[in-house]
Design an enzyme around this catalytic site. Structure first.
Site, PDB file in Angstrom:
ATOM      1  N   GLU A 182       0.090  -5.722  -6.310  1.00  0.00           N
ATOM      2  CA  GLU A 182      -1.281  -6.183  -6.538  1.00  0.00           C
ATOM      3  C   GLU A 182      -1.697  -7.342  -5.623  1.00  0.00           C
ATOM      4  OE1 GLU A 182      -1.894  -6.624 -10.779  1.00  0.00           O
ATOM      5  OE2 GLU A 182      -1.746  -4.455 -11.065  1.00  0.00           O
ATOM      6  N   GLU A 299       1.291   1.629 -11.987  1.00  0.00           N
ATOM      7  CA  GLU A 299       1.030   0.972 -13.265  1.00  0.00           C
ATOM      8  C   GLU A 299      -0.226   1.573 -13.857  1.00  0.00           C
ATOM      9  OE1 GLU A 299       0.767  -3.270 -13.456  1.00  0.00           O
ATOM     10  OE2 GLU A 299       2.359  -3.583 -11.975  1.00  0.00           O
TER      11      GLU A 299
END
Length: 522
Positions: A182, A299
């Site tokens: 991320e 995710e």
């Protein structure tokens, strides 16, 4: 465990109200001989875990073995492989790198011994290699760019070479190497810019490929399905290798990072939340110069916070099934975040059910979400034709049939009440009508019917925990009781016979977010 007087009153009231209404009837008609093709099992291709160091714990390993056996996960991904609690990297007084992989070896040896492969997330930055001191989580992962990109590349090359020498190139060819996590959440997970992330990726990808050109490397592992066109454009322009796209999605209405679980979240009521991200990312890939790239959502879940009680609730099982069904063939994997509440981003948890991401809580009590994956894993390899949008019908090589069906209902009343206030309540499921199941094409003979279920107060440890008063600690006896409640015993088990050309038919009453696995065994 006794239901509260208010709960009993509410259920009686709702029964009276709905008995006076005409509830819908849902029909599922299956032909046992009408096959669609091989079942797409991307749902258990990969599962998430918190960080590498947690994987050295005995209870973590015990829970993963159970999840492997019952849910069939084939890969696992986690943060923190290169952080200092794994003891990977340091430099001598002259600035020369020193490498150590003893902790990684212990973890990876265990994973491979139970036939789970690593989806290798390359991060975060070892302190001795870091350009700064920006950190994330209780375990203080360093999120700064390297002070020396050549030393970063040398670390990745040395690590990849070590994997090759220890496990063999044929094995490592089956792994995935994902660069960072991320990086678009700055300064959360990455203190640098987008261009600095692309540079980090370039050095890492080239280092992996320098060991073996057939090893698979990809990214950008972004939150919110971001940076995919930009990532592909960078790799195309600079001739940087990329074998897959990875990104993430969560089904809430705002934000992407809630490190300590202090933000009140609201479930996104868009019927295509999460799944629309997956489908759109596939479209972006197909419109790019690298059409056909594998897509891995490394995710995903309903909520991005580690303190959201929807993760514990019976609602989560149907949510998981609905989202996976909606995505179809868009992704090669959808890695649920995560398999266990042994997860310490916000520090050590003090409550047995705290809204953690896991399919199981810290003591290994299976949540309703666990059964979504357990039931999908029990589907046969051959999918049957089926026009119902909230079910799978399958057959196995022994001629047994499985039908997995569910109701998916948004139940959050309105945006004024957030998940943390709502899903901690006892929430009786309202009736949703009946499901008529008809299966033709079965040969005559004797069969056994087995029906398994998760839903409100069925394989529902969280509601039973609410009955206990949501204590901060559970006694040994209470843990055993909650495990017994979620032990997945069949709700129906009976024998039946079919004559020649006779159909199997059965009607089931459905409540909000009920999940049924129906098995017809020869």
């Amino acid at each position: 465990m006794k239901k509260s007087i208010l709960t009993v009153f509410y259920m009686l009231l709702m029964h009276t109200v709905f008995s006076q209404q005409k509830l819908p009837v849902r029909n599922i008609d299956i032909n046992a001989t009408a096959t669609k093709g091989k079942l797409n099992t991307m749902f258990n291709e990969c599962i998430g875990a918190g960080r590498a160091n947690e994987g050295l714990r005995a209870d973590w390993q015990q829970q993963l073995l159970k999840a492997k056996q019952e849910c069939g996960f084939r890969y696992i991904r986690f943060h923190g492989l290169l952080t200092d609690d794994m003891g990977v990297y340091r430099e001598d007084r002259h600035g020369n790198p020193q490498y150590n992989y003893m902790y990684i070896d212990a973890l990876f040896d265990y994973l491979l011994s139970i036939h789970i492969k690593p989806f290798v997330e390359l991060g975060f930055m070892p302190d001795a290699l870091a350009s700064g001191n920006d950190r994330i989580f209780w375990w203080r992962g360093n999120v700064t760019p390297p002070k020396d990109y050549d030393k970063w590349a040398a670390l990745i090359k040395n690590l990849t070479t070590h994997f090759t020498e220890r496990y063999g190139a044929d094995e490592v060819k089956t792994w995935y190497f994902e660069v960072w996590n991320e990086p678009n959440l700055s300064p959360g997970f990455w203190s640098g810019t987008q261009q600095e992330y692309f540079k980090l990726y370039q050095y890492a990808a080239q280092a992996v490929k320098s060991v073996n050109k057939n090893y698979r490397v990809g990214g950008p592992a972004t939150a919110g399905a971001a940076w995919v066109p930009e990532m592909i454009a960078f790799c195309k322009e600079h001739n940087v290798p990329i074998d897959f796209i990875s990104t993430h999605s969560y089904g809430v209405k705002q934000g992407f990072l809630d490190e300590f679980g202090q933000t009140g979240t609201v479930l996104n009521k868009d019927d295509m939340a999460v799944s629309s991200d997956v489908i759109n990312t596939r479209k972006q890939i197909e419109a790019s110069p690298f059409s056909g790239l594998e897509l891995h959502y490394t995710e995903w879940s309903s909520s991005y916070t580690p303190a959201d009680p929807i993760h514990d609730s019976f609602h989560q099982a149907a949510y998981i099934l609905q989202k996976i069904r909606e995505t179809g063939n868009a992704a090669q994997s959808m890695s649920y975040w995560v398999f266990t509440d042994i997860f310490e981003e916000a520090g050590i948890r003090f409550e047995p059910f705290h809204g953690g991401f896991g399919l199981m809580n810290i003591q290994g009590i299976a949540k309703p979400a666990y059964f979504a994956y357990k039931y999908m894993h029990q589907l046969g390899k051959t999918e049957l034709q089926n026009n119902d949008a909230a079910s799978w019908a399958c057959a196995d090589e022994n001629g047994n049939l499985q039908l997995l069906l569910w109701d998916f209902s948004h139940t959050l009343p309105d945006d004024s009440v957030n998940n943390q206030q709502y899903y901690v309540r006892d929430l009786p499921a309202l009736p949703k009508g009946s499901v008529n199941i008809t299966i033709n094409g079965l040969s005559k003979g004797k069969y056994q019917l087995e029906v398994y279920k998760t839903g409100y107060r069925v394989n529902d440890a969280h509601t039973a925990y609410i009955d206990l008063g949501r204590p901060n600690q559970l006694s040994k006896q209470e843990v055993e009781k909650l495990k017994e409640i979620s032990s997945d015993k069949p709700v129906i088990k009976e024998n039946f016979s079919l004559k020649k050309n006779q159909n199997f038919s059965r009607t089931f009453e459905m409540r909000e977010n009920d999940v049924f696995l129906i098995k017809i065994l020869k």
